[in-house]
Design a protein around this motif. Structure first.
Motif, PDB file in Angstrom:
ATOM      1  N   ASN A 206       0.836  -1.187   0.000  1.00 36.50           N
ATOM      2  CA  ASN A 206       0.000   0.000   0.000  1.00 36.50           C
ATOM      3  C   ASN A 206       0.879   1.249   0.000  1.00 36.50           C
ATOM      4  OD1 ASN A 206      -2.227   1.751   0.278  1.00 36.50           O
ATOM      5  ND2 ASN A 206      -1.998   1.742   2.509  1.00 36.50           N
ATOM      6  N   ASP A 279      -9.563   2.087   1.618  1.00 36.33           N
ATOM      7  CA  ASP A 279      -8.265   1.591   1.161  1.00 36.33           C
ATOM      8  C   ASP A 279      -8.197   0.066   1.240  1.00 36.33           C
ATOM      9  OD1 ASP A 279      -6.669   4.219   0.928  1.00 36.33           O
ATOM     10  OD2 ASP A 279      -7.522   4.336   2.955  1.00 36.33           O
ATOM     11  N   LEU A 280      -8.892  -0.506   2.234  1.00 34.82           N
ATOM     12  CA  LEU A 280      -8.873  -1.954   2.445  1.00 34.82           C
ATOM     13  C   LEU A 280     -10.252  -2.396   2.917  1.00 34.82           C
ATOM     14  CD1 LEU A 280      -7.417  -4.734   2.817  1.00 34.82           C
ATOM     15  CD2 LEU A 280      -6.850  -3.987   5.144  1.00 34.82           C
ATOM     16  N   ILE A 281     -10.799  -3.411   2.263  1.00 38.96           N
ATOM     17  CA  ILE A 281     -12.038  -4.039   2.717  1.00 38.96           C
ATOM     18  C   ILE A 281     -11.720  -5.482   3.087  1.00 38.96           C
ATOM     19  CG2 ILE A 281     -14.371  -4.771   2.115  1.00 38.96           C
ATOM     20  CD1 ILE A 281     -14.557  -2.407   0.227  1.00 38.96           C
ATOM     21  N   ILE A 323     -17.106  -4.287  -3.611  1.00 38.98           N
ATOM     22  CA  ILE A 323     -15.993  -3.756  -4.409  1.00 38.98           C
ATOM     23  C   ILE A 323     -16.321  -2.375  -4.984  1.00 38.98           C
ATOM     24  CG2 ILE A 323     -15.048  -6.032  -4.939  1.00 38.98           C
ATOM     25  CD1 ILE A 323     -16.320  -5.851  -7.709  1.00 38.98           C
ATOM     26  N   LEU A 326     -14.370   0.235  -2.899  1.00 36.64           N
ATOM     27  CA  LEU A 326     -12.915   0.294  -2.884  1.00 36.64           C
ATOM     28  C   LEU A 326     -12.455   1.566  -3.586  1.00 36.64           C
ATOM     29  CD1 LEU A 326     -11.860  -3.366  -3.812  1.00 36.64           C
ATOM     30  CD2 LEU A 326     -11.347  -2.179  -1.662  1.00 36.64           C
ATOM     31  N   LYS A 327     -11.480   2.225  -2.992  1.00 35.64           N
ATOM     32  CA  LYS A 327     -10.835   3.329  -3.693  1.00 35.64           C
ATOM     33  C   LYS A 327     -10.121   2.795  -4.933  1.00 35.64           C
ATOM     34  CE  LYS A 327      -9.784   6.262   0.328  1.00 35.64           C
ATOM     35  NZ  LYS A 327      -8.691   6.890   1.113  1.00 35.64           N
ATOM     36  N   GLY A 330      -7.430   0.372  -4.359  1.00 33.59           N
ATOM     37  CA  GLY A 330      -7.642  -0.179  -3.024  1.00 33.59           C
ATOM     38  C   GLY A 330      -7.576  -1.695  -3.025  1.00 33.59           C
ATOM     39  N   TYR A 331      -7.617  -2.280  -1.828  1.00 38.37           N
ATOM     40  CA  TYR A 331      -7.383  -3.718  -1.680  1.00 38.37           C
ATOM     41  C   TYR A 331      -8.572  -4.412  -1.021  1.00 38.37           C
ATOM     42  CZ  TYR A 331      -2.528  -2.854  -2.905  1.00 38.37           C
ATOM     43  OH  TYR A 331      -1.393  -2.495  -3.570  1.00 38.37           O
ATOM     44  N   LEU A 332      -8.835  -5.625  -1.482  1.00 40.83           N
ATOM     45  CA  LEU A 332      -9.843  -6.503  -0.900  1.00 40.83           C
ATOM     46  C   LEU A 332      -9.140  -7.710  -0.309  1.00 40.83           C
ATOM     47  CD1 LEU A 332     -12.789  -7.582  -0.485  1.00 40.83           C
ATOM     48  CD2 LEU A 332     -12.585  -8.630  -2.758  1.00 40.83           C
ATOM     49  N   LYS A 380      -6.348  -6.456  -5.625  1.00 40.33           N
ATOM     50  CA  LYS A 380      -6.220  -5.003  -5.792  1.00 40.33           C
ATOM     51  C   LYS A 380      -7.181  -4.523  -6.865  1.00 40.33           C
ATOM     52  CE  LYS A 380      -2.840  -1.340  -6.758  1.00 40.33           C
ATOM     53  NZ  LYS A 380      -1.428  -1.035  -7.096  1.00 40.33           N
ATOM     54  N   ALA A 381      -7.885  -3.433  -6.553  1.00 42.54           N
ATOM     55  CA  ALA A 381      -8.813  -2.831  -7.503  1.00 42.54           C
ATOM     56  C   ALA A 381      -8.027  -2.031  -8.551  1.00 42.54           C
ATOM     57  CB  ALA A 381      -9.782  -1.906  -6.786  1.00 42.54           C
TER      58      ALA A 381
END
Length: 383
Positions: A206, A279-281, A323, A326-327, A330-332, A380-381
């Motif tokens: 990140n 930033d993170l889900i 999703i 998510l920015k 951003g990350y899932l 990652k988005a």
């Protein structure tokens, strides 16, 4: 069984427990977790002491651990076979006792349903046979408490194994009498603790220097949120769950864990709108729970393999919704406690088709460590 064996107090007590276990199993229909059922049963039958309750419950679980193996056996015989297989070795007098039941010599062959649907890398035989033995109790020691916790266990003369921040103990230990739960340690399976690797990876990749915004969208009891708190140190946390009572209990747990910087709301993850981007889900999604059935072995008998598709549909609905929040970039963190490919790599493939990039995925194999088996993937988005 010979009269000598019946007169032996140990075997006479075992036979009494066996008869009680048969009675309980004949009443159980799988509609509620067996732990709840047997607790209710004992509350209505006060004659059983604490040791009796433990032994009778263990015998019932030994029956479940065989799954659909040995359909030719009566309930009592199947219990005894499961009990025999629950330990690696027995004294000669116990072996003779087991022989008196005229049990089949062949190994169980139908312990786990849908064994051909596993995620890649899971050893079918090792995984299925791991269900014959109860998993261990695992604690995660929270930062700054390792010395105090190990000193307390040593003072109480409690055997334990410490690996990094993970403690392994016998399931018979009442840890709440020894250490401060949630403040000093968190009750968390070994494989669940190993999800930390992907949180640490997120921390590395990140590039946002701001305090990350994190949404735990299926928060349940908050274990993954507390893990993220301990690894990331600084984050602005949002937690949600569809069950109001769960969030009420989570609030108390967060107080004990001293997690303060968070907001919580009741929401169905398939449609919830958290009102911001993250930033993170963290999505520890509802699943079959098949990687944890050594702890709830009644599922080996009562789970319907056809219901896997219902879980897959629910998981797809959840990820399709979350999703959106998510920015860019951003990350899932997608997590299940399932061993089924459809719930694991299958969902990762669907997310990749929607434009997310796989950073790393892990099949967290706990069956050789008397732990759960889980799956986790960091994605990652697009920017």
């Amino acid at each position: 069984m010979s009269n000598t064996k019946i007169q032996d107090p140990v075997f006479r007590r075992f036979y009494s427990h066996l008869n009680s276990a048969v009675t309980i199993l004949q009443l159980y229909d799988g509609r509620i977790p067996f732990a709840h059922f047997v607790k209710n049963y004992f509350s209505q039958h006060k004659k059983f002491g604490s040791k009796d309750r433990r032994q009778i419950s263990e015998l019932c679980y030994c029956y479940f651990r065989l799954g659909r193996s040995y359909p030719q056996l009566a309930t009592g015989q199947k219990i005894v076979k499961g009990y025999w297989l629950s330990k690696a070795s027995w004294p000669d007098e116990w072996l003779a006792f087991f022989d008196s039941f005229h049990l089949p010599k062949e190994s169980p062959d139908h312990i786990f349903p849908a064994v051909h649907s596993f995620s890649a890398g899971i050893n079918n035989d090792a995984f299925t046979r791991s269900h014959l033995i109860q998993p261990d109790l695992f604690l995660r020691v929270r930062p700054g408490h390792k010395g105090a916790v190990t000193d307390k266990l040593k003072t109480a003369d409690i055997p334990f194994v410490l690996t990094d921040d993970s403690l392994r103990l016998s399931n018979s230990v009442r840890v709440e009498d020894l250490v401060r739960l949630n403040q000093e340690v968190v009750v968390q399976d070994l494989s669940s603790q190993r999800v930390a690797k992907l949180l640490q990876l997120y921390q590395t990749v990140n590039k946002n220097e701001m305090v990350p915004l994190v949404w735990d969208c299926c928060a349940a009891s908050g274990g993954k949120s507390i893990l993220a708190n301990d690894i990331l140190q600084q984050m602005e946390l949002t937690v949600s769950d569809i069950r109001p009572t769960i969030l009420f209990n989570l609030k108390k747990r967060f107080q004990e864990a001293r997690v303060k910087n968070y907001r919580a709301f009741v929401g169905d993850a398939t449609s919830a709108n958290p009102g911001r981007l993250f930033d993170l889900i963290i999505a520890d999604v509802p699943c079959s729970g098949s990687g944890t059935w050594a702890r709830t072995p009644e599922q080996l008998l009562y789970f319907e393999p056809g219901s896997i598709d219902a879980f897959v549909k629910l998981q797809s609905s959840i990820t399709a919704n979350i999703i959106q929040y998510l920015k860019p970039g951003g990350y899932l963190l997608y997590i299940t406690c399932s061993v089924f490919e459809k719930e694991n790599e299958g969902q990762v493939n669907l997310l990749q088709n929607k434009g997310l990039q796989l950073v790393e995925q892990l099949v967290l194999k706990g069956y050789k460590q008397k732990a759960d088996t889980m799956f986790a993937a960091l994605m990652k988005a697009p920017m």
